[in-house]
Design an enzyme around this catalytic site. Structure first.
Site, PDB file in Angstrom:
ATOM      1  N   SER A 190      15.884  42.088  25.825  1.00 15.50           N
ATOM      2  CA  SER A 190      15.091  40.918  26.208  1.00 15.50           C
ATOM      3  C   SER A 190      15.513  40.290  27.527  1.00 15.50           C
ATOM      4  CB  SER A 190      15.128  39.864  25.095  1.00 15.50           C
ATOM      5  OG  SER A 190      14.287  40.273  24.030  1.00 15.50           O
ATOM      6  N   LYS A 202      18.973  33.955  29.596  1.00  9.85           N
ATOM      7  CA  LYS A 202      18.225  34.746  28.613  1.00  9.85           C
ATOM      8  C   LYS A 202      19.188  35.643  27.863  1.00  9.85           C
ATOM      9  CE  LYS A 202      14.482  35.868  26.529  1.00  9.85           C
ATOM     10  NZ  LYS A 202      15.337  36.007  25.314  1.00  9.85           N
ATOM     11  N   THR A 203      19.092  35.611  26.552  1.00  9.22           N
ATOM     12  CA  THR A 203      19.841  36.551  25.728  1.00  9.22           C
ATOM     13  C   THR A 203      19.016  37.804  25.504  1.00  9.22           C
ATOM     14  OG1 THR A 203      18.993  35.520  23.714  1.00  9.22           O
ATOM     15  CG2 THR A 203      21.131  34.744  24.531  1.00  9.22           C
ATOM     16  N   GLY A 204      19.675  38.826  24.992  1.00  6.91           N
ATOM     17  CA  GLY A 204      18.992  40.058  24.619  1.00  6.91           C
ATOM     18  C   GLY A 204      19.812  40.800  23.586  1.00  6.91           C
TER      19      GLY A 204
END
Length: 284
Positions: A76, A216-218
């Site tokens: 992501s 933003k994490t992923g």
């Protein structure tokens, strides 16, 4: 305040210089070591990479070993370039475009309702981005990712249009994330002013007195492979001990004993405090 220690990491910096050459920025000959930050989260350079880059003086802080240059599936974190591309190409009309839920119940509760584009970024709503990528098309997406120097910029075959960032072939390293994010933070990507105006508020994660953090994490999970977690973004600091703009990227192997959100964000925030980019929280 504790400071990150300094050591000559010439091999790491040589690899890093290749990535940051896209920013046309020289890299300093010394780097701050962040291994102790990983250790505080019960991690090590073998299972995690952490890199921070200050745009104003090209100073680099990094964990050791080969992992900062190793590519992993983007997951992501790709929603950052995807959001920029969608807005720039007109595939999405703006942050307020509404996407109607199709009624399919998915495993994340926040995905199971209609929501606008800005909300989809913050909730990492996969089905909405899977609606958007076919609007843009594989070739156009690949061209834009290449312009951004976003990892290998590989969108795969036509059949991969809704999954190439979830299970590959789109891959990127922590070094390459930093190169991309530094250009985004400096507003030097080949984008219109309107795209920056619309996109950056979507990516805002938190702010305080004199500072703003975008992130933003992923999390990628491919059968038969080790799960990989990400946390990437940049900090704009106008006050404090060391004002400046700091791009950061962390990836780590995900295990059952590693609470993902806590460790990803905690390691980055601790590192930003250690180098003076953020103030330590006040004692209760």
């Amino acid at each position: 305040m504790a400071k990150a220690g300094w050591h000559p990491a010439y091999l790491l910096l040589a690899a890093f210089a290749v990535v940051l050459s896209a920013c046309q920025s020289p890299v300093v000959s010394a780097t701050g070591n962040l291994d102790h930050i990983l250790e505080n989260q019960a991690l090590s350079p073998d299972v995690a990479a952490l890199v921070i880059y200050r745009l104003e003086d090209e100073r680099v802080w990094t964990s050791s070993g080969d992992r900062p240059a190793e590519r992993f599936v983007a997951a992501s974190t790709s929603k950052i370039p995807h959001t920029l591309i969608a807005l720039e190409t007109g595939a999405v009309s703006g942050p307020d475009e509404l996407f109607e839920w199709d009624g399919e119940v998915r495993f994340v509760p926040g995905w199971n309702e209609s929501q606008d584009f800005a909300t989809a970024f913050r909730r990492s709503t996969v089905w909405i981005y899977q609606t958007i990528t076919p609007r843009i098309g594989s070739a156009t997406l690949g061209d834009w990712l290449a312009k951004f120097d976003f990892g290998n910029a590989n969108t795969g075959d036509a059949d991969d249009i809704q999954t190439y960032w979830l299970k590959g072939p789109l891959e990127i390293s922590a070094h390459e994330q930093i190169g991309f994010l530094a250009k985004l933070a400096a507003r030097t990507l080949p984008l219109s002013a309107e795209t920056y105006t619309q996109a950056l508020p979507i990516m805002l994660e938190k702010s305080g007195e004199g500072w703003t953090l975008y992130g933003k994490t992923g999390w990628t999970s491919v059968k038969g492979e080790t799960d990989i977690g990400w946390y990437v973004g940049w900090l704009e600091q106008t006050a404090g001990e060391a004002p400046g703009t700091y791009a950061f990227a962390l990836n780590m192997n995900m295990r059952g004993d590693n609470p993902p959100l806590q460790k990803r964000r905690a390691a980055v925030h601790e590192a930003l405090i250690a180098i003076g980019a953020l103030e330590a929280p006040a004692d209760p």
